[in-house]
Design a protein around this motif. Structure first.
Motif, PDB file in Angstrom:
ATOM      1  N   ARG A 117     -16.454  72.695 -23.115  1.00 26.07           N
ATOM      2  CA  ARG A 117     -16.697  73.372 -24.389  1.00 26.07           C
ATOM      3  C   ARG A 117     -15.928  72.705 -25.528  1.00 26.07           C
ATOM      4  O   ARG A 117     -16.450  72.518 -26.621  1.00 26.07           O
ATOM      5  N   ARG A 144     -14.965  69.681 -25.748  1.00 20.01           N
ATOM      6  CA  ARG A 144     -15.286  68.244 -25.802  1.00 20.01           C
ATOM      7  C   ARG A 144     -14.108  67.365 -25.387  1.00 20.01           C
ATOM      8  O   ARG A 144     -13.844  66.337 -25.989  1.00 20.01           O
ATOM      9  N   PRO A 172     -19.394  79.733 -24.383  1.00 16.99           N
ATOM     10  CA  PRO A 172     -20.505  78.788 -24.532  1.00 16.99           C
ATOM     11  C   PRO A 172     -21.826  79.526 -24.734  1.00 16.99           C
ATOM     12  O   PRO A 172     -22.014  80.633 -24.231  1.00 16.99           O
ATOM     13  N   MET A 173     -22.737  78.889 -25.484  1.00 19.31           N
ATOM     14  CA  MET A 173     -24.057  79.462 -25.712  1.00 19.31           C
ATOM     15  C   MET A 173     -25.013  79.023 -24.612  1.00 19.31           C
ATOM     16  O   MET A 173     -24.783  78.008 -23.950  1.00 19.31           O
ATOM     17  N   HIS A 174     -26.097  79.744 -24.470  1.00 19.73           N
ATOM     18  CA  HIS A 174     -27.170  79.349 -23.568  1.00 19.73           C
ATOM     19  C   HIS A 174     -27.594  77.930 -23.971  1.00 19.73           C
ATOM     20  O   HIS A 174     -27.738  77.642 -25.163  1.00 19.73           O
ATOM     21  N   PRO A 175     -27.775  77.003 -23.021  1.00 17.70           N
ATOM     22  CA  PRO A 175     -28.101  75.616 -23.371  1.00 17.70           C
ATOM     23  C   PRO A 175     -29.327  75.484 -24.276  1.00 17.70           C
ATOM     24  O   PRO A 175     -29.336  74.659 -25.186  1.00 17.70           O
ATOM     25  N   ILE A 198     -30.428  77.642 -26.486  1.00 19.65           N
ATOM     26  CA  ILE A 198     -30.080  78.111 -27.827  1.00 19.65           C
ATOM     27  C   ILE A 198     -29.206  77.084 -28.536  1.00 19.65           C
ATOM     28  O   ILE A 198     -29.392  76.795 -29.716  1.00 19.65           O
ATOM     29  N   ALA A 199     -28.266  76.495 -27.809  1.00 22.18           N
ATOM     30  CA  ALA A 199     -27.417  75.444 -28.392  1.00 22.18           C
ATOM     31  C   ALA A 199     -28.267  74.250 -28.820  1.00 22.18           C
ATOM     32  O   ALA A 199     -28.078  73.688 -29.895  1.00 22.18           O
ATOM     33  N   PHE A 200     -29.241  73.860 -27.971  1.00 23.07           N
ATOM     34  CA  PHE A 200     -30.122  72.740 -28.309  1.00 23.07           C
ATOM     35  C   PHE A 200     -30.966  73.076 -29.536  1.00 23.07           C
ATOM     36  O   PHE A 200     -31.123  72.253 -30.428  1.00 23.07           O
ATOM     37  N   GLU A 217     -30.301  75.169 -31.976  1.00 26.31           N
ATOM     38  CA  GLU A 217     -29.445  75.172 -33.164  1.00 26.31           C
ATOM     39  C   GLU A 217     -29.179  73.744 -33.642  1.00 26.31           C
ATOM     40  O   GLU A 217     -29.296  73.432 -34.820  1.00 26.31           O
ATOM     41  N   GLU A 218     -28.856  72.862 -32.697  1.00 24.85           N
ATOM     42  CA  GLU A 218     -28.602  71.451 -33.030  1.00 24.85           C
ATOM     43  C   GLU A 218     -29.863  70.796 -33.582  1.00 24.85           C
ATOM     44  O   GLU A 218     -29.821  70.066 -34.571  1.00 24.85           O
TER      45      GLU A 218
END
Length: 193
Positions: free
Chosen positions: A113, A115, A176-179, A181-183, A185-186
């Motif tokens: 998380r 990095r 951490p966010m659901h993958p 949802i993170a994708f 957002e990015e």
């Protein structure tokens, strides 16, 4: 390939098949949520199998005004066929999505998380875990209270809060966010730039 009854013209033709296959295609869910990036090879399989369709995010506006869509089209040629693979595709089938839950708070997940960098100084060496509010002061072992810290910063902070130690965090810790949802957002942040 056809999208909505209109033939999509190629706006990006690459000379070598190996060049084309290195490009990424963004896959949207049936509900138009960007969920992943796949390579052109995987996109071809999805399109030919009828599990996906081309998606034009410009809504035809660019094609109407300039004659060329803003979305890229990658051409893959065989001796008898030319396939046009768009930069964005949408799944036409709704699969059973895997259940996802927030991972446990452990060293591997916290480092991922954060990095793999200290949340106080940014160092990437000798990382440990630090409780922002120390356990002795009632701090919990939870996602919003545990961060990655180098051993030097962890020792310097000691049994104090970041405010008491004069060591502000570079980012606020959170679960951490659901993958997907993170994708998403990015993707939308990059798309707007």
């Amino acid at each position: 390939m056809r999208s909505g009854g209109h033939l999509i013209r190629s706006s990006a033709v690459t000379s070598s098949i190996t060049d084309v296959l290195t490009h990424a295609v963004v896959v949207f869910s049936k509900n138009y949520l960007p969920i992943a990036r796949v390579n052109v090879k995987r996109a071809i399989v999805l399109l030919i199998a009828g599990k996906a369709e081309p998606l034009d995010l410009t809504g035809g506006m660019a094609a109407a005004t300039t004659g060329m869509p803003l979305s890229k089209i990658y051409e893959v040629r065989s001796p008898s066929t030319i396939l046009q693979v768009p930069e964005h595709i949408r799944l036409t089938v709704s699969g059973t999505e895997r259940m996802w839950k927030v991972p446990p708070v452990n060293r591997r997940e916290v480092l991922r998380r954060d990095r793999h960098s200290c949340q106080y100084c940014g160092s990437t060496k000798h990382l440990t875990l630090d409780h922002v509010i120390p356990k002795s002061k009632g701090g919990a072992h939870s996602w919003d209270n545990v961060v990655a810290a180098c051993s030097a910063c962890n020792g310097r902070k000691g049994d104090r809060t970041p405010q008491q130690a004069g060591m502000p965090l570079t980012s606020k810790p959170k679960a951490p966010m659901h993958p997907a949802i993170a994708f998403a957002e990015e993707f939308w942040n990059d798309f707007q730039v």
